[in-house]
Every structure is written in structure tokens, then in C-alpha cells.
Scaffold this motif. Structure first.
Motif, short mmCIF file in Angstrom:
data_model
loop_
_atom_site.label_atom_id
_atom_site.label_comp_id
_atom_site.label_asym_id
_atom_site.label_seq_id
_atom_site.Cartn_x
_atom_site.Cartn_y
_atom_site.Cartn_z
N SER A 32 0.85 -1.20 0.00
CA SER A 32 0.00 0.00 0.00
C SER A 32 0.88 1.24 0.00
N PRO A 33 0.42 2.30 -0.63
CA PRO A 33 1.24 3.53 -0.68
C PRO A 33 1.40 4.15 0.70
N THR A 34 2.55 4.68 0.97
CA THR A 34 2.83 5.34 2.25
C THR A 34 1.97 6.61 2.35
N PRO A 35 1.22 6.76 3.48
CA PRO A 35 0.38 7.96 3.58
C PRO A 35 1.22 9.22 3.60
N ALA A 36 0.68 10.24 2.96
CA ALA A 36 1.40 11.52 2.89
C ALA A 36 1.43 12.16 4.27
N PRO A 37 2.50 12.83 4.62
CA PRO A 37 2.56 13.51 5.93
C PRO A 37 1.52 14.61 6.02
N ALA A 38 1.08 14.86 7.26
CA ALA A 38 0.08 15.92 7.46
C ALA A 38 0.65 17.26 7.04
N PRO A 39 -0.17 18.08 6.40
CA PRO A 39 0.35 19.37 5.95
C PRO A 39 0.74 20.23 7.14
N ALA A 40 1.78 20.98 6.98
CA ALA A 40 2.22 21.88 8.04
C ALA A 40 1.20 23.00 8.20
N PRO A 41 1.02 23.49 9.42
CA PRO A 41 0.07 24.59 9.62
C PRO A 41 0.48 25.82 8.84
N ASP A 42 -0.51 26.58 8.45
CA ASP A 42 -0.23 27.78 7.68
C ASP A 42 0.62 28.74 8.49
N PHE A 43 1.51 29.40 7.82
CA PHE A 43 2.37 30.39 8.47
C PHE A 43 1.53 31.61 8.84
N VAL A 44 1.64 32.03 10.08
CA VAL A 44 0.89 33.18 10.56
C VAL A 44 1.87 34.32 10.81
N ASN A 45 1.72 35.40 10.08
CA ASN A 45 2.55 36.57 10.27
C ASN A 45 1.91 37.44 11.36
N GLN A 75 8.08 31.16 18.09
CA GLN A 75 7.26 30.23 18.87
C GLN A 75 6.03 29.80 18.08
N ALA A 76 5.46 30.71 17.32
CA ALA A 76 4.23 30.42 16.59
C ALA A 76 4.44 29.44 15.46
N ASN A 78 7.62 27.73 14.55
CA ASN A 78 8.73 26.79 14.56
C ASN A 78 8.71 25.84 15.75
N THR A 79 7.60 25.78 16.46
CA THR A 79 7.47 24.84 17.57
C THR A 79 6.13 24.12 17.47
N GLU A 80 6.03 23.01 18.17
CA GLU A 80 4.77 22.26 18.19
C GLU A 80 3.80 22.79 19.24
N GLU A 81 4.30 23.59 20.18
CA GLU A 81 3.46 24.09 21.26
C GLU A 81 2.53 25.22 20.81
N GLY A 82 3.00 26.05 19.90
CA GLY A 82 2.19 27.20 19.50
C GLY A 82 2.29 28.32 20.54
N ILE A 83 1.36 29.27 20.45
CA ILE A 83 1.43 30.45 21.31
C ILE A 83 0.04 31.03 21.51
N THR A 84 -0.18 31.64 22.68
CA THR A 84 -1.43 32.35 22.98
C THR A 84 -1.08 33.76 23.42
N LEU A 85 -1.65 34.75 22.74
CA LEU A 85 -1.36 36.16 23.02
C LEU A 85 -2.59 36.84 23.61
N PRO A 175 -1.50 27.01 15.15
CA PRO A 175 -0.88 27.09 16.48
C PRO A 175 -0.93 28.48 17.12
N VAL A 176 -1.78 29.39 16.63
CA VAL A 176 -1.77 30.77 17.14
C VAL A 176 -3.15 31.15 17.64
N ALA A 177 -3.20 31.65 18.88
CA ALA A 177 -4.43 32.20 19.44
C ALA A 177 -4.15 33.62 19.90
#
Length: 254
Positions: A32-45, A75-76, A78-85, A175-177
Motif C-alpha cells: 500500500s502507498p505510504t500515507p502523505a505527511p500531514a500538511p504543516a500549519p499555515d504560516f501566521v505573520n 514560537q508560533a 517553529n514549535t509544536e506548542e504554539g502560542i497564545t497572546l 498554532p496561534v491564538a
């Protein structure tokens, strides 16, 4: 004669292959074909977001002058944790008189900006759990912590000097709130623990009922009652005058 003999040999070889060999070839598993990796979250400026999302120019200028915006941006995205402002609107800075922010050093101002963020992505529903583990350490770390309470869905923040609430959700996608607050969060680590007491609200004025004023009827009655008192005086005056005149005529006649 050589050609028919070669054909017989080939036919014998084909017949020697067992049916099980055919079955193994036919039943070979397919990969079976290898599943594609989950898309990276959209970059938030964050700069663009705060520039257009609301009246946050004052807070954004502090983030840029202290370079804290770069810390938050990393932080927003380049990390898996994300950020809350927690972003105060411009009016919150305009109304912040005491203590003043103009006397802060650059390091204190940087800590103040870091104090307005958590190094993890939180939805509004997550704050109910955070209220059970308060105080929560902010991005400034150490003693820079905030208390959260969730009262019927309204998220409130307390830093000792400041009591405010989340008035609106500006952006809340992992990952941004970004949440708008009505006041600037003032940490005790900068402004100390000698917090002036909150002035008590002014008591409502005690409005007493107006005193009973005399009615028109009583005024009329008193006016009417005063009129007869002047009549005897007027009558007596005329009586004395008539008597004087009569006496004078009597003297003349005599």
C-alpha cells in the motif's frame, strides 16, 4: 528434427511448474502507498495580523521595539506548542496612568510584553481547565504568572495589579491564538506587591421625598382668612375720620 525436439523440451519444462507456484505468484501481497505527511500549519505573520485585526498599534510598537515580536513569531511557527497572546487595545494604554509605563527600562518593557503571552496554544474552552491550575506561568517565566478564572464562559485574568477579561477572540487557529483584553497586564515582578486598594464605588445618593408643600386650597384659605382681619381696621379708621369731621362741624355750629 531438432526443432520439434526443442518444442518438446520446452513443453516439459512448462508442465513441471506446480500449481502452487502459480498460486504464490498470483497471491503476492501488494504494497500500500505510504500515507502523505500531514500538511504543516499555515504560516501566521503576527505583525500583519496585529496590524489589521484591531486597534493594537501601541502594543505592536512595543513588540517591535523590544524585538519580542521575533520571539513570538518563532514560537508560533517553529514549535509544536504554539502560542497564545493577550493583546490590549490602544485605549487600554491610553487610559493607563498609574503606574506609568514611560519610566520602564528596556528590559522591563520586554518583560512586560512577554508577560502578555503563554508558550502554548489555548482555545477559549481550555481556560476552564487553566482556572483549576492557576497561577499559570507566562512567556516571561519565573514569577511572571497570571491567574485565570472562567465564570459562565467569560475568561478573566488577574495579575495582582490588573483585573481584566477576554473581550473578544481575534484569531484562534492552531498554532496561534490571539485574544483582546481591556487592560494592560501589570506584573508584580516589575511594579511590586504594594498594590493600592481599589477605590470603592461611590454610594448611590439618598434621595429623600420632598416635604409636603401647602396646597392651593390652604393658600387660598389663609389668604381669605387674612382679609377679614384688615376690614375692622379699615372700618375703624373711617369711623374716626367721620367722628372727627362731625366734631369739627359741631364746634363750628356752636
Amino acid at each position: 528434427m531438432e526443432l520439434p525436439f526443442a518444442c518438446i523440451i520446452s513443453l516439459a519444462l512448462l508442465l513441471s511448474i506446480s500449481p502452487s507456484s502459480h498460486a504464490q505468484i498470483a497471491n503476492a501481497p501488494t504494497l500500500s502507498p505510504t500515507p502523505a505527511p500531514a500538511p504543516a500549519p499555515d504560516f501566521v505573520n503576527l505583525t500583519d495580523l496585529l496590524s489589521v485585526a484591531g486597534p493594537f498599534q501601541t502594543f505592536l510598537s512595543y513588540l517591535e521595539s523590544t524585538k519580542v515580536i521575533d520571539t513570538f513569531q518563532n514560537q508560533a511557527n517553529n514549535t509544536e506548542e504554539g502560542i497564545t497572546l493577550f493583546v490590549p487595545k490602544d485605549g487600554a494604554f491610553a487610559s493607563q496612568k498609574k503606574p506609568s509605563l514611560s519610566n520602564l527600562t528596556n528590559d522591563q518593557l520586554k518583560s512586560l510584553c512577554l508577560f502578555h503571552a503563554l508558550p502554548h496554544y489555548y482555545t477559549l474552552a481550555d481556560f476552564k481547565n487553566l482556572s483549576n491550575v492557576s497561577p499559570v506561568s507566562t512567556f516571561a517565566g519565573g514569577e511572571y504568572s497570571v491567574n485565570f478564572t472562567d465564570v459562565t464562559g467569560t475568561v478573566r485574568l488577574s495579575s495582582g495589579w490588573t483585573n481584566t477579561k477576554v473581550s473578544s477572540s481575534v484569531h484562534s487557529t492552531d498554532p496561534v491564538a490571539v485574544y483582546q483584553i481591556d487592560k494592560v497586564l501589570l506584573p508584580e515582578a516589575i511594579f511590586g506587591t504594594d498594590i493600592p486598594p481599589t477605590p470603592a464605588p461611590a454610594p448611590a445618593p439618598d434621595i429623600s421625598p420632598a416635604a409636603d408643600s401647602p396646597t392651593g386650597g390652604s393658600e387660598a384659605g389663609s389668604s381669605t382668612a387674612s382679609k377679614p382681619s384688615s376690614s375692622p381696621k379699615l372700618s375703624n379708621s373711617w369711623g374716626h375720620l367721620v367722628l372727627a369731621v362731625s366734631s369739627g362741624l359741631l364746634v363750628v355750629l356752636l
